[in-house]
Design a protein around this motif. Structure first.
Motif, PDB file in Angstrom:
ATOM      1  N   ARG A 165      -5.021   7.446  -1.679  1.00 17.82           N
ATOM      2  CA  ARG A 165      -5.063   8.899  -1.500  1.00 17.82           C
ATOM      3  C   ARG A 165      -5.590   9.159  -0.092  1.00 17.82           C
ATOM      4  O   ARG A 165      -6.636   8.642   0.293  1.00 17.82           O
ATOM      5  CB  ARG A 165      -5.981   9.538  -2.540  1.00 17.82           C
ATOM      6  N   GLN A 166      -4.848   9.972   0.664  1.00 13.00           N
ATOM      7  CA  GLN A 166      -5.237  10.291   2.031  1.00 13.00           C
ATOM      8  C   GLN A 166      -5.692  11.738   2.121  1.00 13.00           C
ATOM      9  O   GLN A 166      -5.566  12.498   1.182  1.00 13.00           O
ATOM     10  CB  GLN A 166      -4.057  10.054   2.968  1.00 13.00           C
ATOM     11  N   GLY A 167      -6.199  12.089   3.277  1.00 14.49           N
ATOM     12  CA  GLY A 167      -6.657  13.449   3.495  1.00 14.49           C
ATOM     13  C   GLY A 167      -8.160  13.490   3.643  1.00 14.49           C
ATOM     14  O   GLY A 167      -8.838  12.466   3.606  1.00 14.49           O
ATOM     15  N   SER A 168      -8.678  14.677   3.771  1.00  6.22           N
ATOM     16  CA  SER A 168     -10.103  14.817   4.059  1.00  6.22           C
ATOM     17  C   SER A 168     -10.992  14.720   2.820  1.00  6.22           C
ATOM     18  O   SER A 168     -12.175  14.439   2.932  1.00  6.22           O
ATOM     19  CB  SER A 168     -10.355  16.140   4.772  1.00  6.22           C
ATOM     20  N   GLU A 169     -10.442  14.944   1.646  1.00  5.72           N
ATOM     21  CA  GLU A 169     -11.258  14.904   0.427  1.00  5.72           C
ATOM     22  C   GLU A 169     -10.831  13.772  -0.492  1.00  5.72           C
ATOM     23  O   GLU A 169      -9.644  13.556  -0.723  1.00  5.72           O
ATOM     24  CB  GLU A 169     -11.121  16.224  -0.342  1.00  5.72           C
ATOM     25  N   ASN A 170     -11.820  13.058  -1.029  1.00  7.14           N
ATOM     26  CA  ASN A 170     -11.580  12.025  -2.037  1.00  7.14           C
ATOM     27  C   ASN A 170     -10.556  10.978  -1.611  1.00  7.14           C
ATOM     28  O   ASN A 170      -9.721  10.554  -2.408  1.00  7.14           O
ATOM     29  CB  ASN A 170     -11.148  12.648  -3.372  1.00  7.14           C
TER      30      ASN A 170
ATOM     31  N   TRP B  77      -6.982   1.779   7.693  1.00  5.51           N
ATOM     32  CA  TRP B  77      -6.632   2.383   6.406  1.00  5.51           C
ATOM     33  C   TRP B  77      -6.121   3.796   6.637  1.00  5.51           C
ATOM     34  O   TRP B  77      -6.073   4.593   5.708  1.00  5.51           O
ATOM     35  CB  TRP B  77      -7.840   2.368   5.466  1.00  5.51           C
ATOM     36  N   ASP B  78      -5.715   4.095   7.877  1.00  7.42           N
ATOM     37  CA  ASP B  78      -5.199   5.419   8.220  1.00  7.42           C
ATOM     38  C   ASP B  78      -3.680   5.430   8.326  1.00  7.42           C
ATOM     39  O   ASP B  78      -3.108   6.353   8.894  1.00  7.42           O
ATOM     40  CB  ASP B  78      -5.809   5.890   9.545  1.00  7.42           C
ATOM     41  N   VAL B  79      -3.030   4.410   7.795  1.00  2.92           N
ATOM     42  CA  VAL B  79      -1.582   4.303   7.875  1.00  2.92           C
ATOM     43  C   VAL B  79      -0.940   5.543   7.243  1.00  2.92           C
ATOM     44  O   VAL B  79      -1.395   6.038   6.220  1.00  2.92           O
ATOM     45  CB  VAL B  79      -1.092   2.993   7.197  1.00  2.92           C
ATOM     46  N   GLN B  80       0.068   6.066   7.890  1.00  8.68           N
ATOM     47  CA  GLN B  80       0.742   7.273   7.389  1.00  8.68           C
ATOM     48  C   GLN B  80       1.963   6.952   6.552  1.00  8.68           C
ATOM     49  O   GLN B  80       2.412   7.771   5.772  1.00  8.68           O
ATOM     50  CB  GLN B  80       1.144   8.172   8.570  1.00  8.68           C
ATOM     51  N   GLN B  81       2.514   5.761   6.733  1.00  7.50           N
ATOM     52  CA  GLN B  81       3.728   5.399   6.010  1.00  7.50           C
ATOM     53  C   GLN B  81       3.375   4.784   4.662  1.00  7.50           C
ATOM     54  O   GLN B  81       2.453   3.983   4.552  1.00  7.50           O
ATOM     55  CB  GLN B  81       4.544   4.400   6.821  1.00  7.50           C
TER      56      GLN B  81
ATOM     57  N   LEU C  25       0.853  -1.183   0.000  1.00  5.15           N
ATOM     58  CA  LEU C  25       0.000   0.000   0.000  1.00  5.15           C
ATOM     59  C   LEU C  25       0.891   1.236   0.000  1.00  5.15           C
ATOM     60  O   LEU C  25       1.633   1.483   0.945  1.00  5.15           O
ATOM     61  CB  LEU C  25      -0.910   0.001   1.232  1.00  5.15           C
ATOM     62  N   LEU C  26       0.833   1.987  -1.090  1.00  3.93           N
ATOM     63  CA  LEU C  26       1.525   3.271  -1.168  1.00  3.93           C
ATOM     64  C   LEU C  26       0.543   4.353  -0.772  1.00  3.93           C
ATOM     65  O   LEU C  26      -0.660   4.213  -0.991  1.00  3.93           O
ATOM     66  CB  LEU C  26       2.042   3.518  -2.588  1.00  3.93           C
ATOM     67  N   THR C  27       1.035   5.423  -0.189  1.00 10.27           N
ATOM     68  CA  THR C  27       0.148   6.494   0.253  1.00 10.27           C
ATOM     69  C   THR C  27       0.557   7.824  -0.376  1.00 10.27           C
ATOM     70  O   THR C  27       1.725   8.045  -0.701  1.00 10.27           O
ATOM     71  CB  THR C  27       0.168   6.629   1.785  1.00 10.27           C
ATOM     72  N   TRP C  28      -0.440   8.683  -0.521  1.00 12.65           N
ATOM     73  CA  TRP C  28      -0.224  10.022  -1.043  1.00 12.65           C
ATOM     74  C   TRP C  28      -1.258  10.940  -0.416  1.00 12.65           C
ATOM     75  O   TRP C  28      -2.451  10.656  -0.435  1.00 12.65           O
ATOM     76  CB  TRP C  28      -0.365  10.035  -2.570  1.00 12.65           C
ATOM     77  N   ASN C  29      -0.781  12.028   0.179  1.00 10.60           N
ATOM     78  CA  ASN C  29      -1.669  13.014   0.772  1.00 10.60           C
ATOM     79  C   ASN C  29      -1.448  14.330   0.038  1.00 10.60           C
ATOM     80  O   ASN C  29      -0.398  14.958   0.177  1.00 10.60           O
ATOM     81  CB  ASN C  29      -1.373  13.175   2.269  1.00 10.60           C
ATOM     82  N   PRO C  30      -2.425  14.754  -0.777  1.00 11.92           N
ATOM     83  CA  PRO C  30      -2.263  15.979  -1.573  1.00 11.92           C
ATOM     84  C   PRO C  30      -1.979  17.226  -0.743  1.00 11.92           C
ATOM     85  O   PRO C  30      -1.374  18.169  -1.238  1.00 11.92           O
ATOM     86  CB  PRO C  30      -3.589  16.125  -2.307  1.00 11.92           C
TER      87      PRO C  30
END
Length: 182
Positions: A52-57, A118-122, A5-10
Motif C-alpha cells: 500500500r502506497q501513499g501518505s497514510e498506512n 520501497w517507493d517503486v511506482q510500478q 511486489l504489487l502496488t496499490w495507492n488508495p
C-alpha cells in the motif's frame, strides 16, 4: 518461483476491496483478482506481496500467489485508455487498512545493494530473492500471532506429474491429484 511486489495507492485507485471481496467470496472459496503488472515473465504460483502506497498506512498489506501468467487488457483507469499487462492473483491474507509491515520497517530492515527503494511506482516489480525470503519469514511470524487479517485461501493446488521412480516392485509413475506448495 519469484516474488513480485504489487502496488496499490488508495489516492489513485479507490479499490472497494471489502465489497469486491464479499461478492467474490459469495461465489468461491478462493476469490481471484486481476492486477496490473509491468513484468512479462510472471507465472502461475509466483508469490506476491501487496504494498500500500501513499501518505497514510503505507506498507505490506497483503500476500498470496499468482494463478495465471500475464495477459493484456484495457487500462483499469478508463480515462487513460490503452492496454496494460495483468495477471490473476489469489490472496492468502489481506487487510488493506493496516500494514502488516510498515513502510519504515521496510526501509530500515529490507534494503540491500540490489534493492534499496520501497517507493517503486510500478506494480509487478521482482523482489530480490534474499529480500523476499527475509520478508516472508517476518510476515509468517507476525501472521501466527495476529487475527486482524482476512485469511482468504491456502496456497493454490496444482496437478503435479511425478517422474518415474524405482521401487522394490519395479518402476512406478506417480501422479498427485493436488499438492500445496510450501
Amino acid at each position: 518461483m519469484q516474488t513480485i511486489l504489487l502496488t496499490w495507492n488508495p489516492s489513485k485507485n479507490k479499490w472497494k476491496y471489502a465489497e469486491e471481496l464479499a461478492e467474490k467470496c459469495a461465489h468461491t472459496n478462493s476469490p481471484e483478482f486481476r492486477w496490473s503488472v509491468v513484468r512479462k515473465d510472471i507465472q502461475e504460483l509466483d508469490r506476491f506481496f501487496l504494498l500500500r502506497q501513499g501518505s497514510e498506512n503505507s506498507g505490506i498489506v497483503g500476500g498470496g500467489y499468482f494463478v495465471s501468467g500475464v495477459e493484456s487488457g484495457p487500462h483499469w483507469d478508463k480515462d487513460k485508455g490503452g492496454e496494460l499487462r495483468y495477471a490473476r492473483i489469489v490472496f492468502e491474507w489481506l487487510n488493506p487498512e493496516v500494514p502488516l509491515v510498515q513502510r519504515e520497517t521496510l526501509l530500515s530492515n529490507f534494503c540491500d545493494q540490489e534493492w534499496n527503494s520501497w517507493d517503486v511506482q510500478q506494480s509487478g516489480v521482482r523482489l530480490p530473492d534474499q529480500i523476499a525470503e527475509l520478508l516472508e519469514q517476518q510476515i509468517s511470524g507476525i501472521l501466527e500471532n495476529t487475527d486482524v487479517y482476512y485469511r482468504l485461501s491456502e496456497p493454490p493446488s496444482i496437478d503435479v506429474d511425478l517422474p518415474e521412480f524405482e521401487t522394490q516392485e519395479g518402476k512406478t509413475r506417480g501422479m498427485v491429484e493436488s499438492c500445496v506448495l510450501e
